[in-house]
Design a protein around this motif. Sequence first.
Motif, PDB file in Angstrom:
ATOM      1  N   HIS A   1      49.890  58.241 -17.387  1.00  8.77           N
ATOM      2  CA  HIS A   1      50.603  58.466 -16.124  1.00  8.77           C
ATOM      3  C   HIS A   1      52.121  58.481 -16.317  1.00  8.77           C
ATOM      4  CE1 HIS A   1      50.253  53.871 -15.016  1.00  8.77           C
ATOM      5  NE2 HIS A   1      51.193  54.083 -15.894  1.00  8.77           N
TER       6      HIS A   1
ATOM      7  N   TRP B   1      46.321  61.015 -10.312  1.00  9.24           N
ATOM      8  CA  TRP B   1      47.524  60.181 -10.235  1.00  9.24           C
ATOM      9  C   TRP B   1      48.587  60.690 -11.203  1.00  9.24           C
ATOM     10  CZ3 TRP B   1      51.045  57.511  -8.208  1.00  9.24           C
ATOM     11  CH2 TRP B   1      51.791  56.554  -8.879  1.00  9.24           C
TER      12      TRP B   1
ATOM     13  N   PHE C   1      47.235  53.314 -20.253  1.00  2.89           N
ATOM     14  CA  PHE C   1      47.566  54.256 -19.182  1.00  2.89           C
ATOM     15  C   PHE C   1      49.045  54.614 -19.140  1.00  2.89           C
ATOM     16  CE2 PHE C   1      43.699  52.098 -17.854  1.00  2.89           C
ATOM     17  CZ  PHE C   1      42.888  53.168 -17.505  1.00  2.89           C
TER      18      PHE C   1
ATOM     19  N   TRP D   1      45.172  54.118  -7.220  1.00  2.93           N
ATOM     20  CA  TRP D   1      46.228  54.064  -8.231  1.00  2.93           C
ATOM     21  C   TRP D   1      47.600  54.103  -7.568  1.00  2.93           C
ATOM     22  CZ3 TRP D   1      46.819  52.669 -13.011  1.00  2.93           C
ATOM     23  CH2 TRP D   1      45.796  52.782 -13.948  1.00  2.93           C
TER      24      TRP D   1
ATOM     25  N   ALA E   1      36.426  57.707 -12.461  1.00  3.56           N
ATOM     26  CA  ALA E   1      37.544  56.876 -12.933  1.00  3.56           C
ATOM     27  C   ALA E   1      38.566  57.713 -13.685  1.00  3.56           C
ATOM     28  CB  ALA E   1      37.021  55.744 -13.812  1.00  3.56           C
TER      29      ALA E   1
ATOM     30  N   PHE F   1      42.499  58.064  -6.978  1.00  4.07           N
ATOM     31  CA  PHE F   1      43.923  58.410  -7.027  1.00  4.07           C
ATOM     32  C   PHE F   1      44.720  57.611  -5.999  1.00  4.07           C
ATOM     33  CE2 PHE F   1      46.565  61.240  -4.240  1.00  4.07           C
ATOM     34  CZ  PHE F   1      47.778  61.039  -4.886  1.00  4.07           C
TER      35      PHE F   1
ATOM     36  N   TYR G   1      50.992  49.091 -18.357  1.00  8.66           N
ATOM     37  CA  TYR G   1      49.641  49.524 -18.010  1.00  8.66           C
ATOM     38  C   TYR G   1      48.786  49.838 -19.238  1.00  8.66           C
ATOM     39  CZ  TYR G   1      51.277  49.750 -13.218  1.00  8.66           C
ATOM     40  OH  TYR G   1      51.783  49.426 -11.970  1.00  8.66           O
TER      41      TYR G   1
ATOM     42  N   THR H   1      42.330  59.020 -12.188  1.00 11.07           N
ATOM     43  CA  THR H   1      43.527  58.686 -12.962  1.00 11.07           C
ATOM     44  C   THR H   1      44.359  59.934 -13.243  1.00 11.07           C
ATOM     45  OG1 THR H   1      42.369  56.827 -13.995  1.00 11.07           O
ATOM     46  CG2 THR H   1      44.364  57.618 -15.091  1.00 11.07           C
TER      47      THR H   1
END
Length: 400
Positions: free
Chosen positions: A314, A110, A310, A269, A103, A266, A307, A107
């Motif tokens: 990201h 991504w 996150f 995502w 996980a 990825f 998000y 991420t």
Amino acid sequence: MEKSVQAQETCNEREMNQDVNAHHPNGVNGEGDATIEKDDHFDPGVTPPFKIVEIRSAIPKHCWVKNPWRSLSYVVRDVFVVFGLAAVAIYFNSWAVWPLYWAAQGTMFWALFVLGHDCGHGSFSDNPKLNSVVGHLLHSAILVPYHGWRISHRTHHQNHGHVDNDESWVPLTQKVYMEMDIFSRFMRYTVPFPIFAYPFYLFARSPGKKGSHFSPYSDLFSTTEQMDVITSTVCWLLMVALLACLCFVVGLCSMLKIYGVPYLIFVMWLDSVTYLHHHGYDEKTPWYRGKEWSYLRGGLTTIDRDYGWFNNIHHDIGTHVVHHLFPQIPHYHLIEATKAAKPILGKYYRVPEKSGPFPFHLIKNLARSIKQDHYVNDTGDVVYYETDHELYKFSRSKAE
């Protein structure tokens, strides 16, 4: 080659800032002349009463400044985390750790993509060579052909919201939809299959479109871009070769745990986030054809998303409306630029639903939209997604 591409994008950006006249069926003419009815109903398909230059003027000048050292610091941070996560997972080699690693690492893959995405837009730095080198390193590492993607993504930005010319998650017309076999329809519009679509899109694009992101002769690319595409395809093949060698060295099962599963995370995502940028709002957003389309109106159909934890990981990619209108703004200025633009955008800006630490609330938006947003009408210059109510009878009859 990079300089010519940058010059072309600069020219395109100047064109975006010019007034684009459009005609609305209700008699609203021109992007500066439209008025929105003063009632409780807001029609997002009505031509906005402001121009793109007004939005640009509202954004502070420093938001346009690109700091290559700051951009590189994000690369160093993310690469350090990627190798750190891999080292920890390999050291413990426990099934109590691997799912957490998958996980987290998926991420981070991504996050690497988003930084390469900035390179493709030129928002990473003002140096085309630096953008190209960093973009190739980041994207090749996660099996994305940098120039092939960069050019098609530029097409997406230049034509977003246009039924015929858009490139990313473009809606199918009813005619194309009906020509698809029932199995293809079911796979495209049933969760979770669409969130694994990206590798297939790179090779074959969307239904109704031809070409590949790996072929220099694809419809996506001009003759002057062919060498760029070849370069990126070679880099992609070198990464595939490296992964194959590592499979022989450490074993296929180990490589699946270290790289394969995070790559799938990825992809999930990427497909989920990019889909939600353009679909799944509580009220359907318009798509355009012909004279009704303009760069501004197409960009205003984009949706910001929250998000939670996150957002920073990201690189605030969920702050997407201003990014779509002005892709040259670095990601670390997008939040400030959005705050400055919101008073101009008014109701055309869809305030994102606040997320908890994890954006579980977006799962329902994604699932509902995939289940309901199937095609748009073959005719009409302002259209909205429609639903094929017969589609899922196929699965029910199979089960019975």
